[in-house]
Scaffold this motif. Structure first.
Motif, short mmCIF file in Angstrom:
data_model
loop_
_atom_site.label_atom_id
_atom_site.label_comp_id
_atom_site.label_asym_id
_atom_site.label_seq_id
_atom_site.Cartn_x
_atom_site.Cartn_y
_atom_site.Cartn_z
N MET B 55 0.84 -1.20 0.00
CA MET B 55 0.00 0.00 0.00
C MET B 55 0.88 1.25 0.00
SD MET B 55 -2.99 1.15 2.66
CE MET B 55 -2.15 2.31 3.74
N ASP B 56 0.62 2.17 -0.93
CA ASP B 56 1.32 3.45 -0.87
C ASP B 56 0.35 4.51 -0.33
OD1 ASP B 56 -0.26 4.30 -3.00
OD2 ASP B 56 1.32 4.09 -4.51
N GLN B 85 4.33 -3.66 7.32
CA GLN B 85 4.75 -2.60 6.40
C GLN B 85 3.65 -1.54 6.24
OE1 GLN B 85 7.81 -2.40 5.24
NE2 GLN B 85 7.53 -0.58 3.98
N LYS B 88 3.51 0.90 9.10
CA LYS B 88 4.50 1.96 8.94
C LYS B 88 3.89 3.15 8.20
CE LYS B 88 9.23 2.39 7.26
NZ LYS B 88 10.35 1.71 6.64
N MET B 89 3.13 2.85 7.15
CA MET B 89 2.45 3.90 6.38
C MET B 89 1.36 4.57 7.22
SD MET B 89 2.06 5.41 3.40
CE MET B 89 2.98 4.37 2.27
N LEU B 92 2.87 6.89 9.82
CA LEU B 92 3.34 8.13 9.21
C LEU B 92 2.18 9.11 9.00
CD1 LEU B 92 5.85 9.45 7.62
CD2 LEU B 92 4.72 8.58 5.60
#
Lengths: 144, 98
Positions: B55-56, B85, B88-89, B92
């Motif tokens: 995922m971005d 992961q 983490k996004m 942020l």
């Protein structure tokens, strides 16, 4: 400094190519044996940079996006994403967290923040009307 | 490619997301989730990320957009089961999750 290996690919600014670009990164970097979190960080940063080209560099149009990958000694990775789109008038402002010129309902404005957080270095150069270049660097520290 | 299937929770709708979420795939996910929201008008929408492999920040846009919709319905949005992961996004972007 000379790279150990490098590759370059140019593709159209179609959103379906976001996953193509990530795939290229994974395949190229396999030789450097990155950890899964390192690879995920690199893929995420590239996904952000390529999405910026598609959404912002060529809004409502198609253009070319170039992805350049280079691997140096001691696990240093340098990835350049460049376009010949409309450019960024104020790079400093564009890199501020939450700043977006996209649809604020659906774009978070976090693209550059993610690149900065997931990479060791992010360098952006842009010329309005000429295009933008984003250089991402990261050192793959050896596995524990 | 990404996918979404739907289920019920005690107080609403659960969207089980899977695959890779980027700007390309988020557009389709958004349409499918919003169509379900329109039908079900749930008190709580839960987005389950257990099956998401990538995922971005487009995924953050997807979450924030749905949070706005739920708030307009006087409901709430819950984000659950993100893999490491994706945490983490979310961290942020200061999106909380369970």
């Amino acid at each position: 400094m000379k790279p150990i290996n490098q590759a370059q690919v140019t593709f159209m600014s179609k959103s379906v190519n976001e996953s193509f670009a990530r795939g290229i990164v994974a395949v190229f970097l396999a030789q450097a044996d990155p950890t899964l979190p390192q690879l995920a960080d690199l893929k995420t940063a590239v996904s952000e940079a390529v999405t910026n080209c598609i959404v912002h560099a060529y809004p409502g149009a198609l253009g070319k996006v170039t992805l350049k990958l280079a691997l140096y000694e001691e696990g240093l990775v340098k990835i350049t994403v460049s376009d010949k789109g409309r450019g960024i008038p104020d790079v400093k402002q564009a890199m501020e967290p939450l700043f977006t010129t996209g649809n604020p309902e659906e774009r978070s404005g976090l693209g550059f923040s993610v690149m900065q957080s997931f990479m060791d270095g992010v360098k952006v150069t842009s010329r309005p009307g000429r295009g933008t270049r984003v250089v991402l660097t990261k050192r793959l520290t050896p596995r524990q | 490619m990404s996918n979404v299937r739907f289920g019920d929770s005690s107080d609403g709708l659960v969207a089980y997301l899977s695959g890779e979420i980027d700007h390309h795939s988020a557009q389709q996910l958004r349409m499918e989730i919003d169509a379900q929201l329109q039908n079900a008008l749930p008190r709580t929408l839960t987005l389950d990320f257990a099956g998401v492999s990538f995922m971005d920040s487009s995924g953050i846009g997807l979450i924030l957009g749905r949070a706005r919709r739920m708030s307009a319905l006087d409901g709430r949005l819950v984000v659950q089961h993100p893999p490491r992961q994706i945490q983490k996004m979310l961290d942020l972007a200061r999106v909380s999750y369970i």
